[in-house]
Design a protein around this motif. Structure first.
Motif, PDB file in Angstrom:
ATOM      1  N   THR A   1      38.239 -74.231 103.468  1.00  0.00           N
ATOM      2  CA  THR A   1      38.943 -73.369 102.511  1.00  0.00           C
ATOM      3  C   THR A   1      38.105 -72.160 102.107  1.00  0.00           C
ATOM      4  O   THR A   1      38.605 -71.223 101.491  1.00  0.00           O
ATOM      5  CB  THR A   1      39.250 -74.152 101.218  1.00  0.00           C
ATOM      6  N   GLY A   2      36.819 -72.217 102.435  1.00  0.00           N
ATOM      7  CA  GLY A   2      35.924 -71.165 101.991  1.00  0.00           C
ATOM      8  C   GLY A   2      35.176 -71.534 100.730  1.00  0.00           C
ATOM      9  O   GLY A   2      34.247 -70.825 100.333  1.00  0.00           O
ATOM     10  N   ASN A   3      35.586 -72.619 100.075  1.00  0.00           N
ATOM     11  CA  ASN A   3      34.825 -73.100  98.925  1.00  0.00           C
ATOM     12  C   ASN A   3      33.570 -73.823  99.405  1.00  0.00           C
ATOM     13  O   ASN A   3      33.440 -74.140 100.591  1.00  0.00           O
ATOM     14  CB  ASN A   3      35.672 -74.081  98.095  1.00  0.00           C
ATOM     15  N   PHE A   4      32.647 -74.084  98.458  1.00  0.00           N
ATOM     16  CA  PHE A   4      31.477 -74.870  98.826  1.00  0.00           C
ATOM     17  C   PHE A   4      31.914 -76.324  99.025  1.00  0.00           C
ATOM     18  O   PHE A   4      32.720 -76.850  98.233  1.00  0.00           O
ATOM     19  CB  PHE A   4      30.410 -74.795  97.725  1.00  0.00           C
ATOM     20  N   THR A   5      31.394 -76.940 100.071  1.00  0.00           N
ATOM     21  CA  THR A   5      31.751 -78.329 100.348  1.00  0.00           C
ATOM     22  C   THR A   5      31.420 -79.203  99.132  1.00  0.00           C
ATOM     23  O   THR A   5      30.295 -79.152  98.615  1.00  0.00           O
ATOM     24  CB  THR A   5      30.979 -78.832 101.592  1.00  0.00           C
ATOM     25  N   ASN A   6      32.413 -79.960  98.688  1.00  0.00           N
ATOM     26  CA  ASN A   6      32.290 -80.814  97.485  1.00  0.00           C
ATOM     27  C   ASN A   6      31.943 -79.993  96.244  1.00  0.00           C
ATOM     28  O   ASN A   6      31.426 -80.525  95.265  1.00  0.00           O
ATOM     29  CB  ASN A   6      31.245 -81.920  97.693  1.00  0.00           C
ATOM     30  N   ASN A   7      32.151 -78.687  96.336  1.00  0.00           N
ATOM     31  CA  ASN A   7      31.928 -77.780  95.204  1.00  0.00           C
ATOM     32  C   ASN A   7      30.489 -77.772  94.694  1.00  0.00           C
ATOM     33  O   ASN A   7      30.236 -77.452  93.528  1.00  0.00           O
ATOM     34  CB  ASN A   7      32.881 -78.125  94.045  1.00  0.00           C
ATOM     35  N   THR A   8      29.560 -78.127  95.567  1.00  0.00           N
ATOM     36  CA  THR A   8      28.160 -78.114  95.138  1.00  0.00           C
ATOM     37  C   THR A   8      27.258 -77.858  96.335  1.00  0.00           C
ATOM     38  O   THR A   8      27.730 -77.640  97.450  1.00  0.00           O
ATOM     39  CB  THR A   8      27.788 -79.443  94.439  1.00  0.00           C
ATOM     40  N   TYR A   9      25.958 -77.890  96.079  1.00  0.00           N
ATOM     41  CA  TYR A   9      24.996 -77.649  97.165  1.00  0.00           C
ATOM     42  C   TYR A   9      24.677 -78.950  97.890  1.00  0.00           C
ATOM     43  O   TYR A   9      24.851 -80.046  97.355  1.00  0.00           O
ATOM     44  CB  TYR A   9      23.716 -76.998  96.618  1.00  0.00           C
ATOM     45  N   SER A  10      24.154 -78.801  99.119  1.00  0.00           N
ATOM     46  CA  SER A  10      23.781 -79.994  99.881  1.00  0.00           C
ATOM     47  C   SER A  10      22.288 -80.269  99.783  1.00  0.00           C
ATOM     48  O   SER A  10      21.856 -81.418  99.873  1.00  0.00           O
ATOM     49  CB  SER A  10      24.166 -79.826 101.350  1.00  0.00           C
ATOM     50  N   LYS A  11      21.487 -79.214  99.629  1.00  0.00           N
ATOM     51  CA  LYS A  11      20.030 -79.403  99.544  1.00  0.00           C
ATOM     52  C   LYS A  11      19.472 -78.359  98.595  1.00  0.00           C
ATOM     53  O   LYS A  11      20.025 -77.265  98.458  1.00  0.00           O
ATOM     54  CB  LYS A  11      19.366 -79.225 100.917  1.00  0.00           C
ATOM     55  N   VAL A  12      18.342 -78.684  97.977  1.00  0.00           N
ATOM     56  CA  VAL A  12      17.625 -77.702  97.167  1.00  0.00           C
ATOM     57  C   VAL A  12      16.132 -77.858  97.450  1.00  0.00           C
ATOM     58  O   VAL A  12      15.629 -78.968  97.608  1.00  0.00           O
ATOM     59  CB  VAL A  12      17.934 -77.863  95.660  1.00  0.00           C
ATOM     60  N   PHE A  13      15.459 -76.727  97.570  1.00  0.00           N
ATOM     61  CA  PHE A  13      14.018 -76.706  97.832  1.00  0.00           C
ATOM     62  C   PHE A  13      13.352 -76.012  96.659  1.00  0.00           C
ATOM     63  O   PHE A  13      13.761 -74.914  96.256  1.00  0.00           O
ATOM     64  CB  PHE A  13      13.722 -75.968  99.146  1.00  0.00           C
ATOM     65  N   THR A  14      12.317 -76.619  96.120  1.00  0.00           N
ATOM     66  CA  THR A  14      11.708 -76.111  94.897  1.00  0.00           C
ATOM     67  C   THR A  14      10.239 -75.759  95.120  1.00  0.00           C
ATOM     68  O   THR A  14       9.706 -75.924  96.213  1.00  0.00           O
ATOM     69  CB  THR A  14      11.816 -77.164  93.782  1.00  0.00           C
ATOM     70  N   GLY A  15       9.637 -75.298  94.038  1.00  0.00           N
ATOM     71  CA  GLY A  15       8.189 -75.037  94.077  1.00  0.00           C
ATOM     72  C   GLY A  15       7.815 -73.668  94.593  1.00  0.00           C
ATOM     73  O   GLY A  15       6.659 -73.430  94.937  1.00  0.00           O
ATOM     74  N   PHE A  16       8.768 -72.753  94.672  1.00  0.00           N
ATOM     75  CA  PHE A  16       8.452 -71.394  95.129  1.00  0.00           C
ATOM     76  C   PHE A  16       8.072 -70.522  93.939  1.00  0.00           C
ATOM     77  O   PHE A  16       8.440 -70.807  92.792  1.00  0.00           O
ATOM     78  CB  PHE A  16       9.666 -70.768  95.829  1.00  0.00           C
ATOM     79  N   ASN A  17       7.375 -69.435  94.240  1.00  0.00           N
ATOM     80  CA  ASN A  17       7.155 -68.403  93.228  1.00  0.00           C
ATOM     81  C   ASN A  17       8.449 -67.603  93.077  1.00  0.00           C
ATOM     82  O   ASN A  17       9.498 -67.985  93.611  1.00  0.00           O
ATOM     83  CB  ASN A  17       5.993 -67.507  93.639  1.00  0.00           C
ATOM     84  N   LYS A  18       8.358 -66.457  92.433  1.00  0.00           N
ATOM     85  CA  LYS A  18       9.547 -65.630  92.257  1.00  0.00           C
ATOM     86  C   LYS A  18      10.010 -65.132  93.629  1.00  0.00           C
ATOM     87  O   LYS A  18       9.250 -64.481  94.362  1.00  0.00           O
ATOM     88  CB  LYS A  18       9.213 -64.447  91.357  1.00  0.00           C
ATOM     89  N   ILE A  19      11.262 -65.448  93.985  1.00  0.00           N
ATOM     90  CA  ILE A  19      11.769 -65.135  95.330  1.00  0.00           C
ATOM     91  C   ILE A  19      12.448 -63.759  95.321  1.00  0.00           C
ATOM     92  O   ILE A  19      13.287 -63.484  94.464  1.00  0.00           O
ATOM     93  CB  ILE A  19      12.761 -66.221  95.800  1.00  0.00           C
ATOM     94  N   ASN A  20      12.045 -62.928  96.291  1.00  0.00           N
ATOM     95  CA  ASN A  20      12.660 -61.595  96.412  1.00  0.00           C
ATOM     96  C   ASN A  20      13.700 -61.527  97.525  1.00  0.00           C
ATOM     97  O   ASN A  20      14.571 -60.656  97.495  1.00  0.00           O
ATOM     98  CB  ASN A  20      11.590 -60.538  96.722  1.00  0.00           C
ATOM     99  N   GLU A  21      13.558 -62.411  98.524  1.00  0.00           N
ATOM    100  CA  GLU A  21      14.410 -62.269  99.712  1.00  0.00           C
ATOM    101  C   GLU A  21      14.426 -63.576 100.481  1.00  0.00           C
ATOM    102  O   GLU A  21      13.419 -64.301 100.520  1.00  0.00           O
ATOM    103  CB  GLU A  21      13.841 -61.132 100.599  1.00  0.00           C
ATOM    104  N   ILE A  22      15.579 -63.891 101.069  1.00  0.00           N
ATOM    105  CA  ILE A  22      15.648 -64.986 102.035  1.00  0.00           C
ATOM    106  C   ILE A  22      16.405 -64.457 103.260  1.00  0.00           C
ATOM    107  O   ILE A  22      17.326 -63.645 103.137  1.00  0.00           O
ATOM    108  CB  ILE A  22      16.342 -66.252 101.464  1.00  0.00           C
TER     109      ILE A  22
END
Lengths: 253, 481
Positions: free
Chosen positions: B454-475
């Motif tokens: 449908t274009g929505n996020f699957t299950n309306n949420t995220y599948s993974k999260v990665f932490t511990g980064f500094n301030k992110i400017n770009e991915i």
């Protein structure tokens, strides 16, 4: 009949010997056995292969003398000693005055197959108004006779001649590959435009081969740089630059 | 008498002729040779740099221990092999691999010293770098930046750039990593910061090129923004000016970026490639242009059919534009010059002409006019954008947007990108996963949001999260070479 039979017999024997001798003969490669000769060498990839136009106008103002080199090749094998070449000027086809040039001695060094005619050209005031012509010719020396009289180049081989024309001037001279190559980037030739191109690019030649070749992307860059320069110049002057024929200077888009 | 000679001659000739028909049986004997078969445990090997490659070679002979073999292991690229390297000359291979990531053939030649007969076996070797594929994350700390990578198996490699460049860090504000695949599948990685752009080795991120080296003539103002490459056409955007080049030139030509087109314009940093050039948007004239990369000229758009809107005179502020589908459809989003109305224009591009298809005026899209992070769907008529701490989905034909995910209050959304695998379009995540970088409670995080049909996020949420980064400017997702 006996006479006839003998004739046939001798004929067969002769034929047999002929065939046998031919079959046994070793085929040796032939060597050059004529007199040593020398000629002006025309490399197919050299844009100046048929003639040279030397212009002081594209050189530094401080330059008063320069050397024009014209390639020569020998016919025959290299010798174990230095050999001299006679280069003479064809007077009735030349307009250069003696003070405008010097022909340095031409030597084919021991073991060499090639050399260059070294023509010293002098920056004379008269060259600013008109060019002068020199028709050089290979003469007979103790070591060489004139070589190939006139042989055109092809895509697979060079050519040669015993005469070579040179023009000397202090006037901007159209590069030999302007119409075939440069015009795509710079448009139609004029002396004023060529001077502008030299000023902007810092180059007088735009050859795609040799020691300092240009690439197509570089020519696109030169085109744009010249166009920008001309736009700025026209804006600053409040009038569009024109060439020696009164035509407005432009560069292709 | 004559007849006798003739018969004699005929006999003589006959003997010679028949003699040539005599079969030469020779005075030698045929002997069977040893038949050798070379075998390895498998035919495909993977090497993750830096590492060694070890392969044991099994030899089967028709005559026991009859051969006296010498060995040579040779490695060469599967593409037109311009290089070859002998890795080892013993039966069992043990060699340190120094090649760049890519696909290689490894052939072992076994030559019988007694008979001169040679046998060979070829295997396939895939050399990959730990940095071959994954999400590149630009982090900023203490006035400098570095790059980390999240691998496909969720391993995080930290400080890749400084590790490979003797501790050197990237400038503060480093904000863009265009990943380029050229027409010849060459891969190049650029790193853009506010006043510099460098190129790094796609394999190990070692710095290989500085800003001035890209140009025939370095721009007076150094403010790099984007670098696009499609087919033979490349363009770089610096301070709103286009520097382009065509790669369609003779081999080994010196080829750099040209001077920008003349005129007063400031190009928006969005990529629309038409097959023979780029369509770009001038934010000053508020209109589109076509760029010829070889000549570096801008020309008006050629429009076919009855125009629904005028590409050559839009008269609005561009928010975002992107290719929507592979069929050449593009979506462009605008707000009017009073900042109080939103528009979506749809057009089809081709190499020489453009067709205006649809226009949607008066979009109901909260936060869109001030949004700065956008991701277009390549499968549906949707636009995702970030506003505040929410991700919105704009249904273009319905002209309505709604939030589809909201982060905790205080979360700053720093970057948002679609997963685009330039190497493998059959990757199930290709155009089906959005990664979002946030700054929450002093740390950077990266979320994966798979997309439902449908274009929505699957299950309306995220599948993974990665932490511990500094301030992110770009991915940016980096594909394999």
């Amino acid at each position: 009949m006996n006479t006839m039979a003998k004739k046939i017999k001798y004929l067969y024997i002769l034929l047999l010997f002929g065939v046998a001798i031919t079959a046994c003969k070793k085929s040796n490669p032939t060597s050059y056995t004529q007199a040593d000769r020398i000629y002006f060498y025309k490399d197919n990839y050299n844009p100046d292969k048929d003639s040279i136009v030397y212009s002081f106008a594209i050189k530094s103002n401080a330059l008063v003398q320069d050397t024009v080199k014209i390639p020569l090749r020998i016919m025959g094998v290299a010798a174990g000693f230095d050999r001299t070449v006679t280069i003479q000027v064809v007077a009735d086809s030349s307009t250069a005055l003696p003070q405008q040039y010097d022909l340095l001695p031409t030597i084919v060094k021991a073991g060499d197959y090639t050399t260059n005619v070294q023509l010293l050209v002098n920056r004379a005031p008269a060259l600013k108004t008109a060019d002068v012509r020199l028709l050089l010719e290979i003469g007979t020396s103790d070591d060489f006779l004139p070589g190939v009289y006139n042989s055109a180049t092809s895509t697979t081989s060079g050519g040669g001649s015993v005469r070579f024309p040179v023009r000397i001037n202090d006037i901007l001279t159209k590069p030999s590959n302007w119409d075939g190559f440069c015009a795509t980037y710079f448009g139609a030739y004029s002396q004023v435009k060529y001077k502008l191109v030299i000023d902007v690019t810092g180059r007088t030649e735009f050859l795609t081969t040799g020691d300092d070749p240009v690439s197509i992307p570089q020519m696109n860059f030169f085109k744009k740089k010249c166009r920008n320069y001309l736009t700025d110049l026209n804006t600053a002057n409040g009038i569009n630059l024109k060439d020696e024929n009164g035509n407005e200077i432009t560069f292709p888009n | 008498m004559t007849k006798q000679y003739l018969y004699g001659l005929l006999f003589f000739v006959t003997v010679i002729v028949l003699g040539s028909c005599y079969k030469d049986k020779g005075n030698y004997d045929y002997t069977d040779t040893d038949e050798v078969v070379l075998k390895t445990i498998r035919d495909t090997f993977n090497v993750v740099l830096p590492d060694s490659l070890k392969i044991n070679l099994t030899i089967e002979e028709s005559m026991a221990n009859a051969a006296d073999l010498s060995f040579q292991w040779v490695l060469y690229p599967t593409a037109t092999p311009l290089t070859r390297r002998t890795l080892d000359t013993t039966q069992n291979l043990k060699a340190f691999i120094t090649e760049l990531p890519g696909s290689y053939y490894l052939t072992v030649y076994a030559k019988d010293r007694k008979t001169g007969l040679e046998y060979q076996k070829r295997v396939y070797v895939s050399v990959i770098s730990p940095y071959s594929e994954g999400w590149l994350v630009v982090e900023e700390k203490n006035g400098a930046c570095d790059i980390s990578m999240i691998s496909p198996i969720d391993t995080i490699f930290r400080n890749i750039y400084s590790t490979q460049n003797n501790g050197e860090l990237l400038p503060a504000g480093t904000n863009r990593i265009p990943e380029i695949r050229t027409y010849s599948t060459d891969q190049r990685v650029f790193i853009i910061s506010p006043a510099d752009m460098i190129q790094v080795n796609y394999s190990n991120f070692a710095k290989i090129m500085d800003f001035p080296e890209f140009f025939w003539e370095t721009p007076a103002v150094v403010k790099p923004q984007e670098y696009f490459a499609n087919s033979y056409d490349e363009m770089m955007l610096n301070n709103g000016k286009i520097h382009s080049r065509s790669l369609n030139v003779p081999p080994n030509s010196v080829n750099k970026l040209n001077l920008p087109p003349e005129g007063k314009y400031y190009i928006a940093p969005y990529e629309i490639y038409t097959g023979s050039g780029y369509e770009v948007y001038d934010t000053i004239g508020q209109k589109f242009y076509m760029l010829n990369t070889a000549s570096g000229n801008l020309t008006p758009i050629t429009i076919t059919g009855t125009p629904i809107f005028n590409m050559n005179n839009i008269g609005k502020k561009l928010l975002y534009t992107e290719v929507n589908t592979s069929g050449g459809q593009c979506n462009a989003f605008f707000k009017n010059n009073n900042d109080d109305s939103l528009f979506a224009f749809v057009y089809n591009y081709s190499s020489s002409q453009t067709t205006t298809k649809e226009r949607y005026d008066g979009l109901n899209a909260p936060g869109l006019k001030d949004a700065r992070l956008f991701v277009g769907s390549r499968l549906l008529q949707l636009l995702y954008y970030a506003s505040g701490n929410s991700i919105y989905k704009l249904d273009i034909p319905a002209k309505t947007a709604a939030p589809i995910y909201t982060f905790p209050a205080g979360t700053e959304i720093r970057a948002m990108k679609m997963y685009r695998n330039l190497k493998n379009s059959k990757d199930p995540n290709h155009n089906n996963l959005i990664a979002v970088a946030t700054h929450e409670n002093g740390q950077g995080k990266v979320y994966y949001f798979p997309l439902a049909t449908t274009g929505n996020f699957t299950n309306n949420t995220y599948s993974k999260v990665f932490t511990g980064f500094n301030k992110i400017n770009e991915i940016t997702f980096k594909s394999q070479k």
